[in-house]
Structures are given as C-alpha cells and as structure tokens.
Write an enzyme that holds these catalytic residues in place. Sequence first.
Site, PDB file in Angstrom:
ATOM      1  N   LYS A 269       0.846  -1.200   0.000  1.00 32.14           N
ATOM      2  CA  LYS A 269       0.000   0.000   0.000  1.00 32.14           C
ATOM      3  C   LYS A 269       0.880   1.248   0.000  1.00 32.14           C
ATOM      4  O   LYS A 269       1.684   1.448   0.915  1.00 32.14           O
ATOM      5  CB  LYS A 269      -0.921  -0.012   1.226  1.00 32.14           C
ATOM      6  CG  LYS A 269      -1.781   1.258   1.377  1.00 32.14           C
ATOM      7  CD  LYS A 269      -2.690   1.172   2.617  1.00 32.14           C
ATOM      8  CE  LYS A 269      -3.505   2.455   2.804  1.00 32.14           C
ATOM      9  NZ  LYS A 269      -4.314   2.439   4.055  1.00 32.14           N
ATOM     10  N   ASP A 274      -3.013   9.978   3.947  1.00 29.36           N
ATOM     11  CA  ASP A 274      -4.398   9.552   4.145  1.00 29.36           C
ATOM     12  C   ASP A 274      -5.106  10.497   5.115  1.00 29.36           C
ATOM     13  O   ASP A 274      -4.994  10.353   6.331  1.00 29.36           O
ATOM     14  CB  ASP A 274      -4.415   8.115   4.678  1.00 29.36           C
ATOM     15  CG  ASP A 274      -5.835   7.608   4.898  1.00 29.36           C
ATOM     16  OD1 ASP A 274      -6.784   8.261   4.401  1.00 29.36           O
ATOM     17  OD2 ASP A 274      -5.987   6.548   5.552  1.00 29.36           O
ATOM     18  N   LYS A 281     -10.580  12.305   8.725  1.00 26.00           N
ATOM     19  CA  LYS A 281     -10.051  11.856  10.014  1.00 26.00           C
ATOM     20  C   LYS A 281     -10.021  13.026  10.999  1.00 26.00           C
ATOM     21  O   LYS A 281      -9.907  14.180  10.575  1.00 26.00           O
ATOM     22  CB  LYS A 281      -8.607  11.359   9.829  1.00 26.00           C
ATOM     23  CG  LYS A 281      -8.488  10.005   9.160  1.00 26.00           C
ATOM     24  CD  LYS A 281      -7.035   9.554   9.114  1.00 26.00           C
ATOM     25  CE  LYS A 281      -6.895   8.238   8.380  1.00 26.00           C
ATOM     26  NZ  LYS A 281      -7.503   7.097   9.075  1.00 26.00           N
ATOM     27  N   ASP A 292       1.230   6.131   5.646  1.00 24.91           N
ATOM     28  CA  ASP A 292       0.301   5.177   5.033  1.00 24.91           C
ATOM     29  C   ASP A 292       0.867   4.561   3.746  1.00 24.91           C
ATOM     30  O   ASP A 292       0.191   3.819   3.064  1.00 24.91           O
ATOM     31  CB  ASP A 292      -1.049   5.869   4.778  1.00 24.91           C
ATOM     32  CG  ASP A 292      -2.228   4.927   4.954  1.00 24.91           C
ATOM     33  OD1 ASP A 292      -2.025   3.820   5.484  1.00 24.91           O
ATOM     34  OD2 ASP A 292      -3.347   5.307   4.548  1.00 24.91           O
ATOM     35  N   ASP A 351     -12.652   6.571   4.194  1.00 27.71           N
ATOM     36  CA  ASP A 351     -11.375   6.363   4.883  1.00 27.71           C
ATOM     37  C   ASP A 351     -10.906   4.903   4.784  1.00 27.71           C
ATOM     38  O   ASP A 351      -9.764   4.594   5.116  1.00 27.71           O
ATOM     39  CB  ASP A 351     -11.518   6.785   6.350  1.00 27.71           C
ATOM     40  CG  ASP A 351     -10.169   7.030   7.024  1.00 27.71           C
ATOM     41  OD1 ASP A 351      -9.147   7.039   6.309  1.00 27.71           O
ATOM     42  OD2 ASP A 351     -10.161   7.205   8.258  1.00 27.71           O
ATOM     43  N   GLU A 353      -9.831   3.342   2.327  1.00 21.85           N
ATOM     44  CA  GLU A 353      -9.362   3.486   0.952  1.00 21.85           C
ATOM     45  C   GLU A 353      -8.270   2.488   0.593  1.00 21.85           C
ATOM     46  O   GLU A 353      -8.066   2.187  -0.573  1.00 21.85           O
ATOM     47  CB  GLU A 353      -8.857   4.914   0.722  1.00 21.85           C
ATOM     48  CG  GLU A 353      -7.397   5.181   1.127  1.00 21.85           C
ATOM     49  CD  GLU A 353      -7.116   4.976   2.607  1.00 21.85           C
ATOM     50  OE1 GLU A 353      -8.066   5.035   3.407  1.00 21.85           O
ATOM     51  OE2 GLU A 353      -5.942   4.733   2.968  1.00 21.85           O
ATOM     52  N   ARG A 355      -7.987  -0.709   1.017  1.00 21.77           N
ATOM     53  CA  ARG A 355      -8.499  -1.923   0.355  1.00 21.77           C
ATOM     54  C   ARG A 355      -8.948  -1.618  -1.066  1.00 21.77           C
ATOM     55  O   ARG A 355      -8.921  -2.496  -1.929  1.00 21.77           O
ATOM     56  CB  ARG A 355      -9.624  -2.540   1.204  1.00 21.77           C
ATOM     57  CG  ARG A 355     -10.783  -1.621   1.454  1.00 21.77           C
ATOM     58  CD  ARG A 355     -11.634  -2.053   2.645  1.00 21.77           C
ATOM     59  NE  ARG A 355     -11.048  -1.639   3.914  1.00 21.77           N
ATOM     60  CZ  ARG A 355     -11.594  -1.868   5.104  1.00 21.77           C
ATOM     61  NH1 ARG A 355     -12.735  -2.534   5.199  1.00 21.77           N
ATOM     62  NH2 ARG A 355     -11.001  -1.462   6.207  1.00 21.77           N
TER      63      ARG A 355
HETATM   64  N1  BES Z   1      -4.480   4.087   6.946  1.00 17.95           N
HETATM   65  C1  BES Z   1      -5.611   3.827   7.735  1.00 17.95           C
HETATM   66  C2  BES Z   1      -5.348   2.797   8.829  1.00 17.95           C
HETATM   67  C3  BES Z   1      -4.573   3.277  10.014  1.00 17.95           C
HETATM   68  C4  BES Z   1      -5.156   4.084  10.975  1.00 17.95           C
HETATM   69  C5  BES Z   1      -3.285   2.855  10.196  1.00 17.95           C
HETATM   70  C6  BES Z   1      -4.421   4.472  12.069  1.00 17.95           C
HETATM   71  C7  BES Z   1      -2.555   3.238  11.312  1.00 17.95           C
HETATM   72  C8  BES Z   1      -3.137   4.057  12.249  1.00 17.95           C
HETATM   73  C9  BES Z   1      -6.737   3.282   6.863  1.00 17.95           C
HETATM   74  O1  BES Z   1      -6.819   3.794   5.594  1.00 17.95           O
HETATM   75  C10 BES Z   1      -8.011   3.651   7.559  1.00 17.95           C
HETATM   76  O2  BES Z   1      -8.281   4.805   7.669  1.00 17.95           O
HETATM   77  N2  BES Z   1      -8.744   2.648   8.021  1.00 17.95           N
HETATM   78  C11 BES Z   1      -9.942   2.876   8.728  1.00 17.95           C
HETATM   79  C12 BES Z   1     -10.935   1.830   8.290  1.00 17.95           C
HETATM   80  C13 BES Z   1     -12.326   2.073   8.816  1.00 17.95           C
HETATM   81  C14 BES Z   1     -12.916   3.304   8.175  1.00 17.95           C
HETATM   82  C15 BES Z   1     -13.154   0.863   8.516  1.00 17.95           C
HETATM   83  C16 BES Z   1      -9.646   2.761  10.214  1.00 17.95           C
HETATM   84  O3  BES Z   1      -8.852   1.899  10.610  1.00 17.95           O
HETATM   85  O4  BES Z   1     -10.172   3.552  10.979  1.00 17.95           O
HETATM   86 ZN    ZN Z   2      -5.117   4.504   4.798  1.00 16.19          ZN
HETATM   87 MN    MN Z   3      -7.933   5.577   5.539  1.00 22.18          MN
END
Ligand code: BES
Ligand code: ZN
Ligand code: MN
Length: 498
Positions: A269, A274, A281, A292, A351, A353, A355
């Site tokens: 990735k 992000d 966020k 990210d 968010d 994104e 996947r």
């Molecule tokens: N890049 C983030 C995941 C992340 C968050 C990694 C905090 C490290 C620390 C990912 O793109 C994301 O935002 N995932 C969301 C998914 C949710 C919306 C289902 C998450 O983990 O909050």
């Molecule tokens: Zn992300």
């Molecule tokens: Mn995200």
Amino acid sequence: MKIQLSSVDIVNTRTDCLIIGINEKAEQSATVRKIEKATNRLVEGILDSGDFNGRPGSAIVIPKPQGINAKRLLLVGIGDKPDADDFAAAASAAARELCKTRSISAVSTLPEVSVSGLDNKSKARIVVQAIHNARYRFIQLKTMKGKARKDAQCSLARVSLQSGNIRNEPLLKEGIREGNAIGNGVALAKRLSDLPGNLCTPSFLAGEAKKLVRTHGLKVQVLDEAKMKALKMGALLSVSRGSREPAKLITMEYQGGKRGQAPVVLIGKGLTFDAGGISLKPAGAMDEMKYDMCGGASVFGALTAAAELKLKLNVVGIVPSSENLPDGAANKPGDVVTSMSGKTIEILNTDAEGRLILCDAITYAERYSPSAVIDIATLTGACVVALGNPATGLFSTDDQLANELLECGENARDRAWRMPVWKEYQKQLNTPFADMANIGGRTAGAVTAACFLARFTESMKWAHLDIAGTAWQSGANKGATGRPVSLLTRFLINRASD
Ligand code: BES
Ligand code: ZN
Ligand code: MN
C-alpha cells in the site's frame, strides 16, 4: 559503511572502539579474561562500582582504557546464558552506544558470545542489522551545518566483526552479507517512509522506483492514470480522484530465477497521505498518515535486498500509490465503484481506501501467475487495537503460506501473529446496493478488511500483512521502523533456496 570479518589481537589492535560482551555473573569469556589481564582488571572494577551490571541491554563506554590500544572500550551486558532476545538487546545497545561516540572504526567481539538457539550466521546478521539501525538518521530536512550536522550523524565508517575461530568464518561472512542487504533494505524503507507527504507523492515514489533500474538492476514500469483507466481500475482511481496528485501504479521486477519461473508478488500500500477523504479523520496525529505508504516502502526494501543478495528467485513488487483527500471530486459515502475484477463496491466510508487501491493491484497481479501474493499495508486502526506494536497482523487463506511467514517473522525477529479470515466474517461486508461494502461495521475491523481483500484473491496463494501497528513508532521517537522488510527478505531468501 563497511562491515567485515577480522581476526585481530584484541589487546593490541588499534581501533576507535573495542566492543566486548560481559556476563552478568562473574564467569567471563576468554576474550574478557585477556582484556582483564592487559588492563589490570578494569572490567572487574567497573562491575564492582555498580555503574554497569552486565544485564542484557546495559552498556558503558570507557574512554582511554589503560593497557590496550583501543581508544575506547565498550562493555555490553549479555546477561547470564544469553538467549536470542538477550543477544539482540545487547547488539542494539552496543550499536546505539557506539553511534553516540565519535568512533570511525570499531571492532566487535559480540559474535564470539555463545547464544542458545543462534548460529554464527544469525549472530552476525543481528549485529550487522543493529549497526545499520543505529546509524539511521533522518536529518535531511534540517538546515544545520558544519559541526552541528556532523554531531547529529553517526560517524562510524568501518566495523570489524571478530571471528574468534577460523571455522566460524564462512557462516559469519554469510551473516554479514545478509545483515548488510537487509539493513540497507530497512534503511531505504525508513527513508521513504519518514519523508513528508508534500515531498513523497505518488510521482516521487515512481521516480525513486526508476532509480532502482540503475542501482539494483530492477525492471521498473509505472502506469499513469490513463493506463489504469484503460485497465478499468475503478476502485483505485476512485481514491485518487479526490486528490490533485495523480495516482501511479509502480511495478518493480527482480529476475534472479529461471525465465518463466512463477514469481513471488509483493504488493505494498503506497498511500502517501491519508486524510480519510470525505470521511475526514480527526486532526490529532493526522501527520502520522504520511506513513500510510509504509507497505509500499517495505516492498522497495525487500526487492532491493533480494537484488543485493542476488537471490535465485523471481520477485515482482507492485505499489499502488495515491493520496486520499477530501475534494469536490472525491468519493462520497454511498458511491458505488467497479473494480478491475468487475466486482462492484459500495463505499460506505471513504477512509477505508487502502483496500480500494489494493484490490485493483491484486487483480493486476494475476497477470504474473504468481507462486504467492503477499500484500503489506497499514490497513486498519483495528489491527493496532488488536495487536499493538509488537506484532504485525497476518491473514491468509493458505495455511502453508501463513506458517511459512510466521516462521520467517520469528527467525527475522520481525514477528507476525495470525488472525482469522473465516467466511463467517464475510457477511459483515454485505450490502443491498453492490457486491460488497468497503467496511464491515464496528467489530473485527482488521479481519473484515482482510475479508474484503480475500474476495479478490480466489485464484491465488495469498497472505496479507497488516502493519498499521508495526511500521512506525509514535511519540518522542517518532519514526519509521522499516518493518516488515526483515520478515519479507527472510521469506524471499528461504524461497530462493528451496
Ligand atoms: N491508513 C488507515 C489505517 C490506520 C489508521 C493505520 C491508524 C494506522 C493508524 C486506513 O486507511 C483507515 O483509515 N482505516 C480505517 C478503516 C475504517 C474506516 C473501517 C480505520 O482503521 O479507521
Ligand atoms: Zn489509509
Ligand atoms: Mn484511511
């Protein structure tokens, strides 16, 4: 920096720093006894003073030791009957203290320490990786000059590892070779990861990949958005639509194996920032979302390590790279997009994104008829909640591949822990409006993210590494860790020797 093998007379050798392992109990090695004799029991005096106790991870630098030719003597605790953890702790403490001195050269006798469960190759590799780790600094964006700049860097240029016994040399040499390649790969991953989002954009990453053609002999191809559109990568492109930086799909090929041999494909990735998109966020620690792209960076690291080791294996690295920002053109909750596979996705949270860009990269990987596909992603905050910082989340629909990766993690001291990808969880992704939703609700967030990816991997031996908790450290020592380059390289080394 040069790390090599030596077999010098440690009492008379002229070096900026001589490193020796000290047992917590009184039973000292032949090396220590030699030093004791030459220095009139310097070590005993230090242990008696209580300033240093020989426990694993403890260390003390003695300047101008009388009776030996080294400019400094660095004592490192190895505890009593050291195991692999003790030895790794000693190796990192030694490297850290060494870099605090202004030594340019050093001789380390740590590989002479006998450690239960570690052969000479592993010991050398651990010592070398620790030195690479300690040397790493990210000061390129600071403007300090002259002495201040020099002081901020590690001055080390040459390290010799003392072999102790000529019979140990072949394995030690191999360990040094692996340690250097992995150490360089980890450093490359860290350097890319620590860069801020305004500098490290998808185009920048593509440019860095192209440099690897000359430096590492990789074959590199970069697809722009027009090409991705022609391939119908609707999921990936829906993410980059909300950003002014164009997305790039970077592929890097290392061909060390036979022509036509099915490659291992690593997909990382490469989300260079992000912000969450329209599902924005919260502001706190949002800067850390520059990390990210750490999965992508680890693919750079593992491929360059494979090339440096000249592994007899074909490896393809794929890094889908984009930003995720809010914008008038950005994805909106409820939007439905069509992925390259033809499957439709309802975006319930913009968010989620990672996947979306990964699923198209996975479908793209099919054209390589891979022997295995491993994706590496800072995918979910839920994985950090589940496992914290020590372990990467491992998800796989193939038990053999999963076990192989778990073992590589143990061996490389870059551990993963397996999580389920059971069908029972799949229903959390159901939606009335498309083939699947891009989120699976409040519970088991790391698992449902993996379940989403699994829907695109039916034809493959596939594993997913969620590195959200392991790729970087927060707080005062904020910085990339370079994980899981060590695990991945170990996997490639093992696959190459099968
Ligand atoms: N890049 C983030 C995941 C992340 C968050 C990694 C905090 C490290 C620390 C990912 O793109 C994301 O935002 N995932 C969301 C998914 C949710 C919306 C289902 C998450 O983990 O909050
Ligand atoms: Zn992300
Ligand atoms: Mn995200």
